[in-house]
Write a protein that holds these residues in place. Structure first.
Motif, mmCIF file in Angstrom:
data_model
loop_
_atom_site.group_PDB
_atom_site.id
_atom_site.type_symbol
_atom_site.label_atom_id
_atom_site.label_comp_id
_atom_site.label_asym_id
_atom_site.label_seq_id
_atom_site.Cartn_x
_atom_site.Cartn_y
_atom_site.Cartn_z
ATOM 1 N N LEU A 184 48.460 27.564 37.519
ATOM 2 C CA LEU A 184 49.385 27.796 38.668
ATOM 3 C C LEU A 184 50.207 26.259 38.969
ATOM 4 O O LEU A 184 51.404 26.369 39.276
ATOM 5 C CB LEU A 184 48.453 27.562 39.933
ATOM 6 N N LYS A 185 49.624 25.144 38.534
ATOM 7 C CA LYS A 185 50.494 24.028 38.621
ATOM 8 C C LYS A 185 51.565 23.831 37.835
ATOM 9 O O LYS A 185 52.558 23.453 37.894
ATOM 10 C CB LYS A 185 49.398 22.597 38.512
ATOM 11 N N ASP A 186 51.206 24.322 36.572
ATOM 12 C CA ASP A 186 52.263 24.086 35.322
ATOM 13 C C ASP A 186 53.037 25.149 35.187
ATOM 14 O O ASP A 186 53.911 25.391 34.257
ATOM 15 C CB ASP A 186 51.363 23.660 34.024
ATOM 16 N N GLY A 187 53.052 26.198 35.956
ATOM 17 C CA GLY A 187 54.048 27.136 35.935
ATOM 18 C C GLY A 187 53.761 28.377 34.899
ATOM 19 O O GLY A 187 54.745 28.982 34.216
ATOM 20 N N GLN A 188 52.520 28.387 34.358
ATOM 21 C CA GLN A 188 52.032 29.280 33.359
ATOM 22 C C GLN A 188 51.465 30.517 33.919
ATOM 23 O O GLN A 188 50.310 30.792 34.180
ATOM 24 C CB GLN A 188 51.144 28.596 32.405
ATOM 25 N N LYS A 189 52.383 31.556 34.174
ATOM 26 C CA LYS A 189 51.937 32.793 34.831
ATOM 27 C C LYS A 189 51.017 33.508 34.104
ATOM 28 O O LYS A 189 49.889 33.854 34.607
ATOM 29 C CB LYS A 189 53.015 33.430 35.348
ATOM 30 N N LYS A 190 51.183 33.630 33.003
ATOM 31 C CA LYS A 190 50.259 34.582 31.988
ATOM 32 C C LYS A 190 49.072 34.230 32.050
ATOM 33 O O LYS A 190 47.704 34.593 31.980
ATOM 34 C CB LYS A 190 51.026 34.770 30.692
ATOM 35 N N THR A 191 48.809 32.943 31.812
ATOM 36 C CA THR A 191 47.463 32.135 31.767
ATOM 37 C C THR A 191 46.774 32.150 33.145
ATOM 38 O O THR A 191 45.398 32.491 32.817
ATOM 39 C CB THR A 191 47.631 30.558 31.436
ATOM 40 N N ALA A 192 47.512 32.007 34.120
ATOM 41 C CA ALA A 192 46.871 32.068 35.472
ATOM 42 C C ALA A 192 46.366 33.427 35.502
ATOM 43 O O ALA A 192 45.279 33.551 36.142
ATOM 44 C CB ALA A 192 47.934 31.673 36.492
ATOM 45 N N ILE A 193 47.149 34.532 35.226
ATOM 46 C CA ILE A 193 46.569 35.949 35.555
ATOM 47 C C ILE A 193 45.220 36.147 34.732
ATOM 48 O O ILE A 193 44.299 36.801 35.035
ATOM 49 C CB ILE A 193 47.571 36.769 34.714
ATOM 50 N N GLU A 194 45.400 35.539 33.300
ATOM 51 C CA GLU A 194 44.095 35.669 32.344
ATOM 52 C C GLU A 194 42.941 35.111 33.007
ATOM 53 O O GLU A 194 41.852 35.762 33.030
ATOM 54 C CB GLU A 194 44.406 35.287 30.951
ATOM 55 N N ALA A 195 43.091 33.733 33.555
ATOM 56 C CA ALA A 195 42.061 32.921 33.909
ATOM 57 C C ALA A 195 41.442 33.537 35.259
ATOM 58 O O ALA A 195 40.070 33.627 35.288
ATOM 59 C CB ALA A 195 42.494 31.588 34.070
ATOM 60 N N ARG A 196 42.248 33.995 36.028
ATOM 61 C CA ARG A 196 41.852 34.913 37.395
ATOM 62 C C ARG A 196 40.902 35.960 36.969
ATOM 63 O O ARG A 196 39.724 36.314 37.587
ATOM 64 C CB ARG A 196 42.878 35.164 38.148
ATOM 65 N N HIS A 197 41.450 36.637 35.975
ATOM 66 C CA HIS A 197 40.743 38.037 35.615
ATOM 67 C C HIS A 197 39.280 37.470 34.951
ATOM 68 O O HIS A 197 38.191 38.038 35.304
ATOM 69 C CB HIS A 197 41.655 38.624 34.602
ATOM 70 N N GLN A 198 39.343 36.458 34.385
ATOM 71 C CA GLN A 198 37.952 35.967 33.663
ATOM 72 C C GLN A 198 36.985 35.517 34.722
ATOM 73 O O GLN A 198 35.781 35.738 34.901
ATOM 74 C CB GLN A 198 38.158 34.941 32.427
ATOM 75 N N LEU A 199 37.545 34.912 35.779
ATOM 76 C CA LEU A 199 36.648 34.312 36.671
ATOM 77 C C LEU A 199 36.266 35.436 37.599
ATOM 78 O O LEU A 199 34.732 35.563 37.846
ATOM 79 C CB LEU A 199 37.504 33.405 37.707
ATOM 80 N N ALA A 200 37.032 36.363 38.004
ATOM 81 C CA ALA A 200 36.338 37.759 38.759
ATOM 82 C C ALA A 200 35.121 38.337 37.791
ATOM 83 O O ALA A 200 34.355 38.649 38.453
ATOM 84 C CB ALA A 200 37.678 38.471 39.137
ATOM 85 N N GLU A 201 35.649 38.542 36.447
ATOM 86 C CA GLU A 201 34.493 39.005 35.503
ATOM 87 C C GLU A 201 33.209 38.114 35.428
ATOM 88 O O GLU A 201 32.025 38.836 35.658
ATOM 89 C CB GLU A 201 35.215 39.415 34.151
ATOM 90 N N GLN A 202 33.393 37.056 35.303
ATOM 91 C CA GLN A 202 32.225 36.125 35.265
ATOM 92 C C GLN A 202 31.343 36.176 36.814
ATOM 93 O O GLN A 202 30.207 36.170 36.462
ATOM 94 C CB GLN A 202 32.697 34.621 34.852
ATOM 95 N N LEU A 203 32.165 36.215 37.652
ATOM 96 C CA LEU A 203 31.301 36.138 39.029
ATOM 97 C C LEU A 203 30.617 37.610 39.021
ATOM 98 O O LEU A 203 29.664 37.633 39.629
ATOM 99 C CB LEU A 203 32.440 36.221 40.210
ATOM 100 N N ASP A 204 31.191 38.640 38.571
ATOM 101 C CA ASP A 204 30.520 39.776 38.645
ATOM 102 C C ASP A 204 29.239 39.877 37.917
ATOM 103 O O ASP A 204 28.088 40.529 38.241
ATOM 104 C CB ASP A 204 31.520 40.936 37.966
ATOM 105 N N ASN A 205 29.423 39.320 36.689
ATOM 106 C CA ASN A 205 28.279 39.197 35.666
ATOM 107 C C ASN A 205 27.044 38.377 36.484
ATOM 108 O O ASN A 205 26.028 38.716 36.369
ATOM 109 C CB ASN A 205 28.521 38.373 34.433
ATOM 110 N N LEU A 206 27.620 37.417 37.168
ATOM 111 C CA LEU A 206 26.488 36.447 37.754
ATOM 112 C C LEU A 206 25.795 37.330 39.033
ATOM 113 O O LEU A 206 24.791 37.189 39.008
ATOM 114 C CB LEU A 206 27.456 35.374 38.395
ATOM 115 N N GLY A 207 26.623 37.990 39.518
ATOM 116 C CA GLY A 207 26.089 38.854 40.613
ATOM 117 C C GLY A 207 24.819 39.823 40.011
ATOM 118 O O GLY A 207 24.070 39.970 41.133
ATOM 119 N N ASN A 208 24.993 40.359 38.956
ATOM 120 C CA ASN A 208 23.869 41.007 38.346
ATOM 121 C C ASN A 208 22.681 40.211 38.292
ATOM 122 O O ASN A 208 21.679 40.960 38.040
ATOM 123 C CB ASN A 208 24.424 41.754 37.386
#
Ligand code: HEC
Ligand code: HEC
Ligand code: HEC
Length: 281
Positions: A184-208
Motif C-alpha cells: 500500500l505504501k509503495d504503490g504496488q496494487k497487485k501485491t496488495a490485492i494478493e497479500a490481502r487475499h492471503q491474509l483473509a484465507e489464513q484467518l479463515d484457516n485459523l478460525g477452523n
C-alpha cells in the motif's frame, strides 16, 4: 527454593509480581516442585490441587464465621475438615512440607473446645499467613504453567489440504499483514490485492482451529473472526481495488487491533508467559 531467570518485558509481568519491588528485568521467579504436576490435567483427571485450595478457603471462612457466631458444633466439624485438607498440601507435594504449620490445627481444636474465640481468630491469622506466603511465591507461576493452554499440538489446515502448526500460521499472518502494508505504501496494487487475499484465507484457516479448545461454542470465533471481521476484509478488498490508500491503511489498523490484538490479549499473553516458564523444548 529453586529459581529460574526469566526476562520480563510486558506490563502483565509487573502486575503479577506486585509486592516484590524489583523494577528491572531479568526477574527471578520461583519454580514449583515437579511433583505438583501430578495434581493437574492432563496427568490427573481433575485439577486436584486447585480444588483442594478452594476447599481450604471455604473451610477458613466457615471457621471464622462460626467463631463469630460462637457455634462449637459447627466449629468442630469444619476444623476437622481443615485438618484433613491442610495436611494434604504436604501429602501431595512433599517438597512444600516446610511451607505449612500443621501443629496450628490441634491448637484451633483446643481453643474451640475451650470456647476461646479470641485465640481461634489469632490462630486463623497464623494459618492465613502460611497461605499468603506460599501464594506470594508461587501462585501466579503455577496458574501460568498448569492452567493456561498450550498451542503446540494444534494443527491448522490450509486451503490446499496440507496443514501447518499454529505458530507457522501466526508467522504467515504477520507476513501477509505487513506485505499488504508495504505494498500500500509503495504503490504496488497487485501485491496488495494478493497479500490481502492471503491474509483473509489464513484467518479463515485459523478460525477452523478455535474448536480445539472452544469445542462446540460458536461465540468465541464469531467474536473475533465473525461477520464484522469478514465485512472489514471485504471492504478492504474494495478499497484496494479502487486504490483508496488511506482508507485501506485505516482498515488494516482496525483489523490489527480488533482481530490480532484482541485475540492476543486473551491467548498470547498467557501463552508467552507459560512458554517462558517451562523448560526449553
Ligand atoms: C487465537 C487467536 C489469535 C489470533 C486471531 C491471532 N493470533 Fe497471533 N498468536 C496467538 C497465540 C496464542 C500466539 C502464541 C502462540 C504460541 O505460543 O505458540 C500468537 C503468536 C503470534 C506471533 C508470534 C509468532 C512467533 O514467532 O512466535 C505473531 C507474529 C502473531 N501471533 C501475529 C498475528 C497477527 C498478525 C494476527 C492478525 C492478523 C494474529 N496473530 C491473530 C493467537 C492469535
Ligand atoms: C505450599 C503452597 C500453598 C499453601 C500453603 C497454600 N496454597 Fe493456596 N495456592 C497455591 C498455589 C500454587 C495456587 C495456584 C493454583 C492454581 O492457580 O491452579 C493456590 C491457589 C489458591 C486459591 C485459588 C485462588 C483463585 O481464585 O484462583 C485459593 C482459594 C487458595 N489457594 C486458598 C488457600 C488457603 C485458604 C490456604 C491456607 C489455608 C492456602 N491456599 C495455602 C499454593 C498454596
Ligand atoms: C489452546 C486453546 C485455545 C484455542 C485454540 C483458542 N482459544 Fe480462545 N480461549 C481459550 C481460553 C482458555 C480462554 C479463556 C477462558 C474461556 O473463555 O474459555 C479463551 C477465551 C476466548 C475468548 C474470550 C471469551 C469468550 O468466550 O468470548 C474469545 C473471544 C476467544 N477465546 C476466541 C478464540 C478464537 C477466535 C479462536 C480461534 C481463532 C480461539 N479462541 C482459539 C483457549 C483457546
Amino acid at each position: 527454593m529453586k529459581f529460574i531467570p526469566v526476562l520480563l518485558c510486558t506490563p502483565l509481568f509487573f502486575s503479577i509480581m506486585s509486592g516484590s519491588a524489583v523494577a528491572e528485568p531479568p526477574i527471578k521467579l520461583a519454580t514449583p516442585p515437579a511433583s505438583l504436576e501430578k495434581w493437574y490435567k492432563p496427568a490427573n483427571k481433575r485439577q486436584v490441587w486447585l480444588h483442594t485450595m478452594f476447599k481450604l478457603r471455604r473451610q477458613m471462612q466457615a471457621i471464622e464465621e462460626y467463631s463469630q457466631q460462637k457455634d462449637p458444633t459447627q466449629l468442630k466439624k469444619w476444623i476437622k475438615q481443615l485438618d484433613k485438607d491442610y495436611n494434604k498440601i504436604a501429602d501431595m507435594v512433599p517438597e512444600w512440607e516446610k511451607e505449612i504449620k500443621p501443629r496450628l490445627i490441634p491448637e484451633l481444636e483446643m481453643f474451640a473446645k475451650k470456647g476461646d474465640y479470641l485465640r481461634i481468630n489469632r490462630t486463623l491469622k497464623m494459618i492465613s499467613r502460611t497461605c499468603k506466603d506460599c501464594h506470594q511465591a508461587y501462585q501466579p507461576v503455577v496458574t501460568a504453567i498448569y492452567r493456561s493452554p498450550g498451542y503446540d499440538n494444534i494443527k491448522i489446515k490450509k486451503a490446499d489440504g496440507s496443514s501447518h502448526s499454529f505458530n507457522d500460521n501466526m508467522k504467515a499472518l504477520s507476513k501477509s499483514l505487513n506485505r499488504t502494508l508495504i505494498a500500500l505504501k509503495d504503490g504496488q496494487k497487485k501485491t496488495a490485492i494478493e497479500a490481502r487475499h492471503q491474509l483473509a484465507e489464513q484467518l479463515d484457516n485459523l478460525g477452523n482451529s478455535c474448536n480445539n479448545c472452544h469445542k462446540d461454542d460458536p461465540y468465541p470465533r464469531e467474536r473475533i473472526l465473525g461477520k464484522a471481521t469478514k465485512q472489514k476484509l471485504a471492504s478492504l478488498e474494495e478499497n484496494i481495488k479502487q486504490w483508496q490508500v488511506k482508507p485501506s491503511q485505516e482498515l488494516m489498523g482496525t483489523l490489527a487491533v480488533k482481530v490480532c490484538a484482541r485475540c492476543h490479549n486473551t491467548h498470547r499473553i498467557t501463552s508467552d508467559l507459560r512458554n517462558a516458564l517451562l523448560p526449553p523444548k
